[in-house]
Design a protein around this motif. Structure first.
Motif, PDB file in Angstrom:
ATOM      1  N   LEU A  88       6.927  -4.890   2.288  1.00  0.00           N
ATOM      2  CA  LEU A  88       5.607  -4.276   2.758  1.00  0.00           C
ATOM      3  C   LEU A  88       5.604  -3.076   3.793  1.00  0.00           C
ATOM      4  N   GLN A  89       6.814  -2.972   4.395  1.00  0.00           N
ATOM      5  CA  GLN A  89       6.973  -2.124   5.519  1.00  0.00           C
ATOM      6  C   GLN A  89       7.253  -0.896   4.907  1.00  0.00           C
ATOM      7  N   PRO A  90       6.369   0.435   5.060  1.00  0.00           N
ATOM      8  CA  PRO A  90       6.730   1.628   4.489  1.00  0.00           C
ATOM      9  C   PRO A  90       8.125   2.236   4.511  1.00  0.00           C
ATOM     10  N   PRO A  91       8.898   2.454   3.582  1.00  0.00           N
ATOM     11  CA  PRO A  91      10.281   3.131   3.860  1.00  0.00           C
ATOM     12  C   PRO A  91      10.326   4.253   5.156  1.00  0.00           C
ATOM     13  N   GLY A  92      11.504   4.083   5.905  1.00  0.00           N
ATOM     14  CA  GLY A  92      11.390   4.933   6.866  1.00  0.00           C
ATOM     15  C   GLY A  92      10.665   4.796   8.156  1.00  0.00           C
ATOM     16  N   GLY A  93       9.538   3.855   8.121  1.00  0.00           N
ATOM     17  CA  GLY A  93       8.719   3.514   8.959  1.00  0.00           C
ATOM     18  C   GLY A  93       9.299   2.719  10.298  1.00  0.00           C
ATOM     19  N   ASP A  94       8.534   2.827  11.175  1.00  0.00           N
ATOM     20  CA  ASP A  94       9.167   2.058  12.572  1.00  0.00           C
ATOM     21  C   ASP A  94       9.418   0.689  12.300  1.00  0.00           C
ATOM     22  N   PRO A  95      10.411   0.120  12.490  1.00  0.00           N
ATOM     23  CA  PRO A  95      10.808  -1.171  12.269  1.00  0.00           C
ATOM     24  C   PRO A  95      10.105  -2.076  13.133  1.00  0.00           C
ATOM     25  N   TYR A  96       9.476  -1.728  14.042  1.00  0.00           N
ATOM     26  CA  TYR A  96       8.941  -2.551  15.288  1.00  0.00           C
ATOM     27  C   TYR A  96       7.735  -2.477  14.977  1.00  0.00           C
ATOM     28  N   ALA A  97       7.074  -1.682  14.074  1.00  0.00           N
ATOM     29  CA  ALA A  97       5.667  -1.410  13.998  1.00  0.00           C
ATOM     30  C   ALA A  97       4.876  -2.909  13.160  1.00  0.00           C
ATOM     31  N   PRO A  98       3.845  -3.092  13.297  1.00  0.00           N
ATOM     32  CA  PRO A  98       3.270  -4.271  12.485  1.00  0.00           C
ATOM     33  C   PRO A  98       3.293  -3.810  11.012  1.00  0.00           C
ATOM     34  N   LYS A  99       3.974  -4.812  10.197  1.00  0.00           N
ATOM     35  CA  LYS A  99       3.919  -4.586   8.898  1.00  0.00           C
ATOM     36  C   LYS A  99       2.723  -4.666   8.019  1.00  0.00           C
ATOM     37  N   ILE A 100       2.612  -3.626   6.950  1.00  0.00           N
ATOM     38  CA  ILE A 100       1.086  -3.838   6.320  1.00  0.00           C
ATOM     39  C   ILE A 100       1.432  -4.030   4.740  1.00  0.00           C
ATOM     40  N   ASP A 101       0.548  -5.032   4.410  1.00  0.00           N
ATOM     41  CA  ASP A 101       0.403  -5.574   3.093  1.00  0.00           C
ATOM     42  C   ASP A 101      -0.244  -4.340   2.165  1.00  0.00           C
ATOM     43  N   TRP A 102       0.194  -3.390   1.772  1.00  0.00           N
ATOM     44  CA  TRP A 102      -0.643  -2.303   1.074  1.00  0.00           C
ATOM     45  C   TRP A 102      -1.487  -2.785   0.066  1.00  0.00           C
ATOM     46  N   ARG A 103      -1.066  -3.973  -0.635  1.00  0.00           N
ATOM     47  CA  ARG A 103      -1.802  -4.602  -1.686  1.00  0.00           C
ATOM     48  C   ARG A 103      -3.237  -5.257  -1.304  1.00  0.00           C
ATOM     49  N   THR A 104      -3.432  -5.270  -0.045  1.00  0.00           N
ATOM     50  CA  THR A 104      -4.737  -5.881   0.777  1.00  0.00           C
ATOM     51  C   THR A 104      -5.627  -4.584   1.017  1.00  0.00           C
ATOM     52  N   ILE A 105      -5.303  -3.382   1.044  1.00  0.00           N
ATOM     53  CA  ILE A 105      -5.923  -2.014   1.380  1.00  0.00           C
ATOM     54  C   ILE A 105      -6.656  -1.687   0.113  1.00  0.00           C
ATOM     55  N   PRO A 106      -7.897  -1.701   0.260  1.00  0.00           N
ATOM     56  CA  PRO A 106      -8.681  -1.164  -0.743  1.00  0.00           C
ATOM     57  C   PRO A 106      -8.336   0.205  -1.165  1.00  0.00           C
ATOM     58  N   PRO A 107      -8.662   0.765  -2.335  1.00  0.00           N
ATOM     59  CA  PRO A 107      -8.272   2.114  -2.692  1.00  0.00           C
ATOM     60  C   PRO A 107      -8.848   3.342  -1.794  1.00  0.00           C
ATOM     61  N   ARG A 163      -9.293   3.279   1.065  1.00  0.00           N
ATOM     62  CA  ARG A 163      -9.147   3.266   2.490  1.00  0.00           C
ATOM     63  C   ARG A 163      -7.601   3.714   2.516  1.00  0.00           C
ATOM     64  N   LYS A 164      -6.741   4.269   1.556  1.00  0.00           N
ATOM     65  CA  LYS A 164      -5.507   4.449   1.702  1.00  0.00           C
ATOM     66  C   LYS A 164      -5.296   5.763   0.442  1.00  0.00           C
ATOM     67  N   THR A 165      -4.032   6.232   0.852  1.00  0.00           N
ATOM     68  CA  THR A 165      -3.554   7.320   0.134  1.00  0.00           C
ATOM     69  C   THR A 165      -2.172   7.494   0.189  1.00  0.00           C
ATOM     70  N   GLU A 166      -1.387   8.476  -0.717  1.00  0.00           N
ATOM     71  CA  GLU A 166       0.036   8.603  -0.607  1.00  0.00           C
ATOM     72  C   GLU A 166       0.148   9.951  -1.005  1.00  0.00           C
ATOM     73  N   PHE A 167       1.254  10.593  -0.219  1.00  0.00           N
ATOM     74  CA  PHE A 167       1.831  11.858  -0.522  1.00  0.00           C
ATOM     75  C   PHE A 167       3.244  11.848  -0.355  1.00  0.00           C
ATOM     76  N   PHE A 168       3.791  12.325  -1.530  1.00  0.00           N
ATOM     77  CA  PHE A 168       5.631  12.384  -1.481  1.00  0.00           C
ATOM     78  C   PHE A 168       5.935  11.126  -0.998  1.00  0.00           C
ATOM     79  N   GLY A 169       5.483  10.009  -1.438  1.00  0.00           N
ATOM     80  CA  GLY A 169       6.069   8.661  -1.046  1.00  0.00           C
ATOM     81  C   GLY A 169       5.619   8.278   0.178  1.00  0.00           C
ATOM     82  N   ILE A 170       4.758   8.780   1.104  1.00  0.00           N
ATOM     83  CA  ILE A 170       4.458   8.668   2.365  1.00  0.00           C
ATOM     84  C   ILE A 170       2.999   8.011   2.376  1.00  0.00           C
TER      85      ILE A 170
END
Length: 217
Positions: free
Chosen positions: A32-51, A53-60
């Motif tokens: 659930l941690q975004p690739p390339g993100g801060d390994p110490y940042a709180p992990k996000i379960d993107w499946r729980t974020i409603p559409p 409230r989120k977006t994606e651009f070139f995999g980010i």
């Protein structure tokens, strides 16, 4: 409850069910941690974020309701159809946005070329269609300086900025942008030259703002 396993040397190892469950949970969380993100940042379960409230651009991935796309249209973006790729990814990302989200697009070379209207637009069909019509007017030309465009973007206090380039920025660009971003709006950076953008300033901008960096050759 435990399970005894013999190793190759015949030494018994006891693995408890609790230990196995912990390892499985850790492995699942790492996905659930975004690739390339801060390994110490709180992990996000993107499946729980409603559409809406989120977006994606070139995999980010990014959370929020207001997103600004700041995209290089300098002369080098004609190479390998980079500007065409960038426009296609903006289109895909914006088309996935939903009300009450808002968006704004600012192309730049040595000056900003902002989407007509001057303000982030609601993620509605009319605004999206107007964006696509405007895209036809944007051609690769000029030098590369993202600072004026980013100043405009940060003035809107968005939830996130996506910054894309394939070239080398003027000296001290990253430091200038850090000073213009006192509220630490995440600036997610995409290098469309696959790491050829010299000086590492895209990575520095992402790191200092709390954003993510991706190389997309």
């Amino acid at each position: 409850i435990g399970l005894t396993i013999s190793t190759a040397r015949g030494q018994p190892v006891v693995v408890t069910t609790e230990h196995a469950e912990a390892k499985n949970a850790s492995a699942a969380a790492s996905l659930l941690q975004p690739p390339g993100g801060d390994p110490y940042a709180p992990k996000i379960d993107w499946r729980t974020i409603p559409p809406w409230r989120k977006t994606e651009f070139f995999g980010i991935r990014a959370q929020g309701k207001v997103f600004i796309y700041v995209v290089d249209c300098s002369g080098s973006m004609a190479d390998r159809q980079r500007l065409i790729r960038a426009k296609a990814e903006i289109r895909r990302s914006v088309m996935d946005l939903q009300w009450p989200q808002r968006f704004h697009v600012i192309f730049y070379n040595d000056r900003p070329l902002a989407m007509p209207g001057g303000l982030p637009r609601p993620a509605e069909l009319k605004a999206k269609a107007q964006m696509l019509d405007w895209f036809r007017l944007i051609e690769p030309d000029g030098e590369t300086d993202p600072r004026p465009a980013l100043s405009q973007a940060l003035a809107f206090r968005p939830d996130a900025v996506f910054l894309l380039s394939d070239g080398e920025f003027p000296e001290k660009t990253a430091a200038n942008i850090a000073r213009a971003n006192p509220h630490k709006v995440p600036i997610h950076c995409v290098d469309l030259a696959g790491g050829a953008a010299k000086g590492g300033q895209l990575e520095q901008i992402a790191r200092e703002s709390g954003g993510e960096y991706k190389s997309r050759p």
